[in-house]
Design an enzyme around this catalytic site. Sequence first.
Site, PDB file in Angstrom:
ATOM      1  N   VAL A  42     -66.584 -29.759 -49.073  1.00 25.11           N
ATOM      2  CA  VAL A  42     -66.486 -28.313 -48.926  1.00 25.11           C
ATOM      3  C   VAL A  42     -65.401 -27.958 -47.908  1.00 25.11           C
ATOM      4  O   VAL A  42     -65.271 -28.620 -46.876  1.00 25.11           O
ATOM      5  CB  VAL A  42     -67.837 -27.730 -48.428  1.00 25.11           C
ATOM      6  CG1 VAL A  42     -67.742 -26.236 -48.186  1.00 25.11           C
ATOM      7  CG2 VAL A  42     -68.948 -28.046 -49.399  1.00 25.11           C
ATOM      8  N   CYS A  43     -64.644 -26.893 -48.200  1.00 28.52           N
ATOM      9  CA  CYS A  43     -63.715 -26.331 -47.217  1.00 28.52           C
ATOM     10  C   CYS A  43     -63.725 -24.818 -47.377  1.00 28.52           C
ATOM     11  O   CYS A  43     -64.662 -24.250 -47.933  1.00 28.52           O
ATOM     12  CB  CYS A  43     -62.310 -26.909 -47.368  1.00 28.52           C
ATOM     13  SG  CYS A  43     -61.445 -26.384 -48.853  1.00 28.52           S
ATOM     14  N   ARG A  44     -62.683 -24.148 -46.940  1.00 29.00           N
ATOM     15  CA  ARG A  44     -62.657 -22.684 -47.001  1.00 29.00           C
ATOM     16  C   ARG A  44     -62.492 -22.183 -48.432  1.00 29.00           C
ATOM     17  O   ARG A  44     -63.199 -21.294 -48.874  1.00 29.00           O
ATOM     18  CB  ARG A  44     -61.522 -22.154 -46.118  1.00 29.00           C
ATOM     19  CG  ARG A  44     -61.423 -20.641 -46.114  1.00 29.00           C
ATOM     20  CD  ARG A  44     -60.314 -20.174 -45.157  1.00 29.00           C
ATOM     21  NE  ARG A  44     -60.040 -18.758 -45.378  1.00 29.00           N
ATOM     22  CZ  ARG A  44     -59.154 -18.297 -46.250  1.00 29.00           C
ATOM     23  NH1 ARG A  44     -58.458 -19.130 -47.007  1.00 29.00           N
ATOM     24  NH2 ARG A  44     -58.961 -17.004 -46.391  1.00 29.00           N
TER      25      ARG A  44
END
Length: 98
Positions: free
Chosen positions: A62-64
């Site tokens: 997961v990231c932005r």
Amino acid sequence: MKELTAKEVENLLKEKQPVNIVDVREVDEVRAGKIPGAYHIPLGLLEFRMHELDKSKEYIMVCRSGGRSGRASQFLEGQGYKVINMTGGMLSWEGDME
């Protein structure tokens, strides 16, 4: 590379499925909130901390927005890890945060 939407990941959590989430955002981004139970390893440190991950488990990255987690997924796949990229990242996340 395998992918799941933010909604699909949220549904896995609601169904109490065993999931391993790795958040590769920077410290200040995570401070604003992360998925409950997510393990934090900033993308820039992933190469040095991947030994903290278990190759027998599958990880949701997961990231932005999904870009950095996509790079993290490709890198870890190349190292023999089982990974899934969460498309849309935290911008698409509508579930609980801690």
